[in-house]
Design a protein around this motif. Structure first.
Motif, PDB file in Angstrom:
ATOM      1  N   ASP A 267       0.845  -1.198   0.000  1.00 47.81           N
ATOM      2  CA  ASP A 267       0.000   0.000   0.000  1.00 47.81           C
ATOM      3  C   ASP A 267       0.878   1.244   0.000  1.00 47.81           C
ATOM      4  O   ASP A 267       1.387   1.662   1.044  1.00 47.81           O
ATOM      5  CB  ASP A 267      -0.919  -0.020   1.225  1.00 47.81           C
ATOM      6  N   LEU A 268       1.048   1.832  -1.181  1.00 48.29           N
ATOM      7  CA  LEU A 268       1.884   3.016  -1.344  1.00 48.29           C
ATOM      8  C   LEU A 268       1.153   4.038  -2.206  1.00 48.29           C
ATOM      9  O   LEU A 268       0.439   3.663  -3.144  1.00 48.29           O
ATOM     10  CB  LEU A 268       3.206   2.652  -2.037  1.00 48.29           C
ATOM     11  N   PRO A 269       1.331   5.324  -1.936  1.00 47.66           N
ATOM     12  CA  PRO A 269       0.729   6.344  -2.805  1.00 47.66           C
ATOM     13  C   PRO A 269       1.543   6.515  -4.085  1.00 47.66           C
ATOM     14  O   PRO A 269       2.758   6.265  -4.099  1.00 47.66           O
ATOM     15  CB  PRO A 269       0.801   7.607  -1.946  1.00 47.66           C
ATOM     16  N   ASN A 270       0.887   6.913  -5.173  1.00 44.56           N
ATOM     17  CA  ASN A 270       1.623   7.345  -6.353  1.00 44.56           C
ATOM     18  C   ASN A 270       2.355   8.643  -6.024  1.00 44.56           C
ATOM     19  O   ASN A 270       1.853   9.461  -5.246  1.00 44.56           O
ATOM     20  CB  ASN A 270       0.680   7.582  -7.535  1.00 44.56           C
ATOM     21  N   TYR A 271       3.521   8.835  -6.636  1.00 48.15           N
ATOM     22  CA  TYR A 271       4.298  10.039  -6.323  1.00 48.15           C
ATOM     23  C   TYR A 271       3.502  11.304  -6.627  1.00 48.15           C
ATOM     24  O   TYR A 271       3.417  12.220  -5.797  1.00 48.15           O
ATOM     25  CB  TYR A 271       5.611  10.041  -7.108  1.00 48.15           C
ATOM     26  N   ASP A 272       2.913  11.369  -7.827  1.00 45.36           N
ATOM     27  CA  ASP A 272       2.234  12.598  -8.244  1.00 45.36           C
ATOM     28  C   ASP A 272       1.021  12.914  -7.378  1.00 45.36           C
ATOM     29  O   ASP A 272       0.629  14.083  -7.247  1.00 45.36           O
ATOM     30  CB  ASP A 272       1.815  12.490  -9.711  1.00 45.36           C
ATOM     31  N   ASP A 273       0.398  11.877  -6.804  1.00 51.13           N
ATOM     32  CA  ASP A 273      -0.802  12.082  -5.988  1.00 51.13           C
ATOM     33  C   ASP A 273      -0.493  12.178  -4.497  1.00 51.13           C
ATOM     34  O   ASP A 273      -1.400  12.369  -3.683  1.00 51.13           O
ATOM     35  CB  ASP A 273      -1.778  10.908  -6.196  1.00 51.13           C
ATOM     36  N   ALA A 274       0.773  12.031  -4.133  1.00 49.04           N
ATOM     37  CA  ALA A 274       1.142  11.947  -2.719  1.00 49.04           C
ATOM     38  C   ALA A 274       1.046  13.313  -2.041  1.00 49.04           C
ATOM     39  O   ALA A 274       1.153  14.366  -2.684  1.00 49.04           O
ATOM     40  CB  ALA A 274       2.554  11.394  -2.575  1.00 49.04           C
ATOM     41  N   SER A 275       0.866  13.275  -0.734  1.00 48.33           N
ATOM     42  CA  SER A 275       0.906  14.497   0.059  1.00 48.33           C
ATOM     43  C   SER A 275       2.333  15.035   0.081  1.00 48.33           C
ATOM     44  O   SER A 275       3.286  14.335  -0.296  1.00 48.33           O
ATOM     45  CB  SER A 275       0.459  14.195   1.491  1.00 48.33           C
ATOM     46  N   ASP A 276       2.499  16.259   0.525  1.00 50.67           N
ATOM     47  CA  ASP A 276       3.845  16.835   0.613  1.00 50.67           C
ATOM     48  C   ASP A 276       4.733  15.989   1.521  1.00 50.67           C
ATOM     49  O   ASP A 276       5.921  15.795   1.241  1.00 50.67           O
ATOM     50  CB  ASP A 276       3.763  18.267   1.144  1.00 50.67           C
ATOM     51  N   GLU A 277       4.140  15.480   2.607  1.00 48.07           N
ATOM     52  CA  GLU A 277       4.911  14.653   3.535  1.00 48.07           C
ATOM     53  C   GLU A 277       5.380  13.362   2.866  1.00 48.07           C
ATOM     54  O   GLU A 277       6.542  12.962   3.013  1.00 48.07           O
ATOM     55  CB  GLU A 277       4.056  14.319   4.759  1.00 48.07           C
ATOM     56  N   ASP A 278       4.490  12.733   2.097  1.00 49.34           N
ATOM     57  CA  ASP A 278       4.867  11.487   1.432  1.00 49.34           C
ATOM     58  C   ASP A 278       5.817  11.736   0.264  1.00 49.34           C
ATOM     59  O   ASP A 278       6.713  10.927  -0.004  1.00 49.34           O
ATOM     60  CB  ASP A 278       3.619  10.745   0.947  1.00 49.34           C
ATOM     61  N   LYS A 279       5.638  12.865  -0.426  1.00 48.48           N
ATOM     62  CA  LYS A 279       6.589  13.206  -1.489  1.00 48.48           C
ATOM     63  C   LYS A 279       7.989  13.396  -0.917  1.00 48.48           C
ATOM     64  O   LYS A 279       8.985  13.006  -1.524  1.00 48.48           O
ATOM     65  CB  LYS A 279       6.143  14.475  -2.224  1.00 48.48           C
ATOM     66  N   ALA A 280       8.063  13.993   0.257  1.00 45.32           N
ATOM     67  CA  ALA A 280       9.370  14.180   0.906  1.00 45.32           C
ATOM     68  C   ALA A 280      10.012  12.838   1.219  1.00 45.32           C
ATOM     69  O   ALA A 280      11.237  12.684   1.104  1.00 45.32           O
ATOM     70  CB  ALA A 280       9.208  15.005   2.183  1.00 45.32           C
ATOM     71  N   LYS A 281       9.205  11.849   1.593  1.00 46.32           N
ATOM     72  CA  LYS A 281       9.739  10.502   1.833  1.00 46.32           C
ATOM     73  C   LYS A 281      10.310   9.916   0.551  1.00 46.32           C
ATOM     74  O   LYS A 281      11.391   9.331   0.542  1.00 46.32           O
ATOM     75  CB  LYS A 281       8.643   9.586   2.390  1.00 46.32           C
ATOM     76  N   TYR A 282       9.576  10.071  -0.542  1.00 46.93           N
ATOM     77  CA  TYR A 282      10.065   9.570  -1.827  1.00 46.93           C
ATOM     78  C   TYR A 282      11.324  10.325  -2.274  1.00 46.93           C
ATOM     79  O   TYR A 282      12.273   9.735  -2.783  1.00 46.93           O
ATOM     80  CB  TYR A 282       8.980   9.704  -2.895  1.00 46.93           C
ATOM     81  N   ASP A 283      11.315  11.643  -2.081  1.00 51.46           N
ATOM     82  CA  ASP A 283      12.466  12.452  -2.508  1.00 51.46           C
ATOM     83  C   ASP A 283      13.734  12.038  -1.765  1.00 51.46           C
ATOM     84  O   ASP A 283      14.837  12.098  -2.315  1.00 51.46           O
ATOM     85  CB  ASP A 283      12.189  13.937  -2.272  1.00 51.46           C
ATOM     86  N   ALA A 284      13.570  11.605  -0.509  1.00 50.13           N
ATOM     87  CA  ALA A 284      14.736  11.174   0.275  1.00 50.13           C
ATOM     88  C   ALA A 284      15.314   9.866  -0.246  1.00 50.13           C
ATOM     89  O   ALA A 284      16.461   9.526   0.055  1.00 50.13           O
ATOM     90  CB  ALA A 284      14.341  11.018   1.737  1.00 50.13           C
TER      91      ALA A 284
END
Length: 729
Positions: free
Chosen positions: A97-114
C-alpha cells in the motif's frame, strides 16, 4: 561470532548475490565468520520510508560510525524519477500500500524524494575513499587488453561547456570560525522573505559554499550547442549526473530537452505541463504519456519533425529508438564520457553507427578534464592498455562532504531576488542575485573529513611511493579554501607524519589531467586526490581506459571511527544485464569487485576481531581471484559460455583448492579438502549444468523486487554445485 554485513542492492549485482552469497556464507562459516544481509535496494528503501519494513540503511548508517563496522556495499540504483515511479508501481502490484508520487501528500513526497538519487552512499560513507586497481587486475589487463578505438587528429569530437554564469563561475565559499546554525533564505525584490532552509548546523572549521546556475544563460548556451552540432555534422549529446545530483541535474536535463525541441515546447508546453509530462523526466516519459492527450498525435508529430530537422542525436539504444534525451539517468557523465573516449571519441547514431560527438556538459567545474583527454587522444592516439600506467584515487566524501546537488540545499528559484546564507547573528555570509528558474545550491565539507582526506592521501603516497596530486582549482572559491586547508595539514607532522621525499602537489583539474595522462603514456602511476564529484569522475574515467571497466577497482573506505566499508567498484548496476538474463537466462555481470572487496573485508576482520583464519581465507581468495583471471574464467559475452554463475563456480573451486593446500591453518585445510575434491572432479558436470539452462527466458518475478524463490532457482541452477556447498554446513 565475527560478523560481516553484505548489502542486498539492485539489478545485476542483486542477481549475482543470489549466486555468490551462498558460497561466501558457506566458506566463511568454517572460520566462525557470520555473513548477514541488509536490504538497501531501491524497493527496500521505499518500503522502509513508509514503515513497511525495517530501515536497513539507517541501521547501517549508525553501524558505520562504530569500530565494529564491516560492511560490503554493492552498487545500487541512484533513482531518477522514472525509476522511482516504476519501482513504486511494481511494489503496488505486489500488494504494498503506497501512494503514487504525483498524488502523494507533501509529507509522502518528501519521503520519496529522500529515496531518490545518491541516497545510500552519503549515509554509509563515514570515511574517505581509497580506490585503486589491484596488481593482479592490472597485470591481467596488460596481458589481455580490452578494445580501444583508434583516434584521428581530424576527429570533430569536443566538449561544450559554459564560460560564465554556471556553478563554477558564481561560487562563493566561507570557512566557519565557530559552531553555528545557518539559514538559507530568498529575499524577493519587494522585501518578502521566504526561508528555503530554516536550520543548517555547522561546525567550527567547516567549509560552506553557495553558487547559482542562471537559467537564461543556460538556455542561451544550449541553443548555441544544438546549432553547433548541426553545423558541424556531429552527434548532439548531453552528459549529466542526474543520480548523485538528483535535484539540479534533472532540471538541467529538462532545459536540454526543451532546447532540442524549442518549437514543440513553445506550442505545446502548457499541454504537456498540464498533463504532468515534464521535460525533466525525458522524452521517454513524455512519449509514454502522449496517448492520453487528445492532441497527442499532433505533439508527437512535432517532436518527430524537430528530431528530423535538428542535429543527429546520440543514442542509448539505436535498435529500440532510445535517445540520449529519453531518460535523465541513462547517460551518467562519469561513465558515459570515458566510454565515448574509449570508442574513438564517438557515440552511436540512429542508424547504429559510430559518429563524432559534441558532448554538452553545461557546468564548467569539471568539463575541462574530458576535453584535456580528448585533445591528448587527438594528438597522440588511443591509450595502450598493455603499457599504460594507473591513476588511483583518494576521494573526499566522509560525512556527506561536497554532496553537490543531491541534498536539501539545492533549489529551483521561483521568485526574483537574492538568496542569502545567514548566520545565527543575522549576518549575511554569502549572497546571490537570482531570477525565476535559476538553480541555486549550497554544500558543506567538515574539517575532520578534510583532515582525514589529506592524511589518507599522504599515507597512500608513502605506501606506493607514487606522486599524489590534489585536483583543486584556485579559480573556484571552494577550492581556494580547500587549498588553504590542504597546505595547513600537509605542514603538520602530527596529522600526516613525515612527508620528506614524497611528491605531493596541488594542480587545477585540467593541469592535473594533463600531468596524469602524460605519466600514463609513460607507464607511470599517479594518485589523484579529489573532492567528491571528481572522485566519481576519476574512478570511472581512468579505470575504463586502463581496465575496460570501473567495476574491477578495489574500493576501500577506512571509516573514521575504525570500522571498514568495502565497496565493490564503480560502474553502476547494469540494467542491460538484467534484460539479457530475463530474455535468455545469461548474466554478464562480473563479480570481480565483490571478490576484491571480500578479501579486504576479511583482512580487516582478522585484525579487528583477532580472527587469524579470516586472514587465511583472504589470502586464499586473492590467489583464487588471480587464478580465475589467468584462466579466463570471468563471465564471457554470449550464450553458450560461462556467465556470472560460472565465474562463481570457478572462484569457489580455485578458492577451495587454495584452502585445501595451505599449511597455516590445519582446520581450514581439513574442511576444504573434500570440497576441493568434489568441485574439481565435477567441474565438467557443473559447468554443463550452468550452461545448459541458457538460451531460454528466465522468470525472476519482478525487476525492482524479484521473487526470492524464483531468483534463487534461476541463479543456482547446478544441483551438483549446490550439494557440494552444502557439505560445508
Amino acid at each position: 561470532m565475527a560478523k560481516i554485513i553484505y548489502t542486498h542492492t539492485d539489478e545485476a549485482p542483486m542477481l549475482a548475490t543470489h549466486s555468490l552469497l551462498p558460497v561466501i556464507q558457506a566458506y566463511l562459516g568454517t572460520a566462525g565468520v557470520e555473513v548477514e544481509t541488509r536490504d538497501i535496494s531501491l524497493a527496500g528503501r521505499i518500503a522502509a520510508a513508509f514503515g513497511k519494513e525495517p530501515d536497513a540503511l539507517a541501521e547501517l548508517g549508525e553501524l558505520a560510525k562504530t569500530p565494529e563496522a564491516n560492511i560490503i556495499k554493492l552498487p545500487n540504483i541512484s533513482a531518477s524519477m522514472p525509476q522511482l515511479n516504476a519501482a513504486i508501481a511494481e511494489l503496488q502490484a505486489q500488494g504494498m500500500d503506497l501512494p503514487n508520487y504525483d498524488d502523494a501528500s507533501d509529507e509522502d513526497k518528501a519521503k520519496y524524494d529522500a529515496v531518490k538519487g545518491s541516497a545510500v552512499n552519503p549515509v554509509l560513507r563515514e570515511g574517505n575513499s581509497d580506490r585503486r586497481a589491484p596488481l593482479a587486475v592490472k597485470n591481467y589487463a596488460r596481458k589481455n587488453p580490452h578494445s580501444m578505438g583508434a583516434w584521428s587528429a581530424d576527429s570533430k569530437t569536443n566538449v561544450a561547456t559554459m564560460g560564465a554564469d554556471d556553478f563554477r563561475h558564481n561560487e562563493q565559499s566561507v570557512i566557519l570560525p565557530a559552531e553555528d546554525t545557518l539559514k538559507i533564505q530568498l529575499v524577493a525584490a519587494d522585501g518578502n522573505v521566504t526561508v528555503l532552509k530554516e536550520k543548517l548546523p555547522v561546525l567550527a572549521g567547516e567549509v560552506v559554499d553557495s553558487t547559482v546556475l542562471r537559467a537564461a544563460a543556460l538556455d542561451a548556451f544550449l541553443a548555441e550547442q544544438v546549432k553547433r552540432a548541426k553545423d558541424e555534422g556531429v552527434l548532439f549529446s548531453t552528459h549529466l549526473k542526474a543520480t548523485m545530483m538528483k535535484v539540479s541535474d534533472p532540471i538541467i536535463f529538462g532545459h536540454v530537452v526543451k532546447a532540442f525541441f524549442p518549437q514543440t515546447f513553445e506550442k505545446f508546453g502548457k499541454d504537456l505541463e498540464a498533463a504532468g509530462l515534464s521535460a525533466n523526466n525525458g522524452l521517454g516519459g513524455i512519449f509514454a504519456g502522449l496517448a492520453e492527450l487528445p492532441n497527442g498525435d499532433e505533439i508527437k508529430a512535432s517532436f518527430d519533425a524537430e528530431l528530423a530537422d535538428g542535429p543527429a542525436l546520440a543514442m542509448v539504444n539505436s535498435d529500440k529508438g532510445i535517445t540520449n534525451l529519453h531518460v535523465p539517468s541513462d547517460v551518467i557523465v562519469d561513465a558515459s564520457m570515458p566510454a565515448m573516449i574509449r570508442t574513438s571519441g564517438q557515440m552511436w547514431n540512429a542508424e547504429g553507427k559510430q559518429q563524432d560527438t559534441l558532448a554538452v556538459i553545461p557546468d564548467s567545474s569539471y568539463a575541462g578534464i574530458y576535453q584535456a583527454v580528448i585533445d591528448d587522444c587527438k594528438a597522440n592516439g588511443a591509450y595502450d592498455p598493455t603499457t599504460m600506467g594507473s591513476v588511483s584515487n583518494v576521494g573526499l566524501m566522509a560525512q556527506k562532504a561536497e554532496e553537490y546537488g543531491s541534498h536539501d540545499k539545492t533549489f529551483e528559484i521561483q521568485t526574483a531576488g537574492k538568496v542569502q546564507v545567514v548566520n545565527a547573528a543575522g549576518e549575511v555570509l554569502m549572497e546571490h542575485d537570482v531570477e525565476p528558474g535559476d538553480i541555486w545550491r549550497a554544500c558543506q565539507a567538515k574539517d575532520a573529513p578534510i583532515r582525514d582526506w589529506v592524511k589518507l592521501a599522504v599515507t597512500r603516497a608513502r605506501a606506493s611511493q607514487t606522486p599524489a596530486i590534489f585536483w583543486l582549482d584556485s579559480e573556484r572559491a571552494h577550492d581556494r579554501n580547500l587549498i588553504e586547508l590542504v597546505n595547513k595539514y600537509l605542514a603538520m607532522p602530527e596529522v600526516v607524519g613525515d612527508t620528506t621525499g614524497l611528491d605531493i602537489q596541488i594542480m587545477s583539474p585540467v593541469e592535473a589531467t594533463k600531468f596524469s595522462i602524460d605519466r600514463i603514456r609513460k607507464g607511470e602511476d599517479t594518485i589523484s586526490v579529489t573532492g567528491n564529484v571528481l572522485r566519481d569522475y576519476n574512478t570511472d574515467l581512468f579505470p575504463i581506459l586502463e581496465l575496460g571497466t570501473s567495476a574491477k577497482m578495489l574500493s576501500v573506505v577506512p571509516l573514521m571511527n575504525g570500522g571498514g566499508l568495502f565497496e565493490t567498484g564503480a560502474g553502476g548496476s547494469a540494467p542491460k544485464h538484467v534484460q539479457q538474463l530475463v530474455e535468455e537466462n545469461y548474466l554478464r555481470w562480473d563479480s570481480l569487485g565483490e571478490f576484491l572487496a571480500l578479501a579486504e573485508s576479511l583482512r580487516h576482520l582478522s585484525k579487528t576481531a583477532g580472527n587469524e583464519s579470516a586472514a587465511v581465507l583472504a589470502d586464499a581468495l586473492d590467489k583464487a581471484t588471480e587464478a580465475l583471471l589467468n584462466n579466463n574464467k570471468g563471465p564471457a559475452r554470449k550464450v553458450g559460455q560461462i556467465d556470472n554463475r560460472g565465474s562463481h563456480f570457478y572462484l569457489a573451486m580455485y578458492w577451495a583448492q587454495e584452502l585445501a593446500a595451505q599449511t597455516t591453518d590445519s582446520k581450514l585445510a581439513e574442511a576444504f579438502a573434500p570440497v576441493a575434491k568434489l568441485l574439481t572432479e565435477n567441474e565438467q558436470k557443473i559447468t554443463e549444468e550452468l550452461i545448459g539452462v541458457q538460451g531460454q527466458p528466465a522468470d525472476i518475478g519482478g525487476y525492482y523486487r524479484p521473487d526470492e524463490e524464483k531468483t534463487n532457482a534461476v541463479m543456482r541452477p547446478s544441483a551438483t554445485f549446490n550439494e557440494a556447498l552444502a557439505t560445508l554446513s
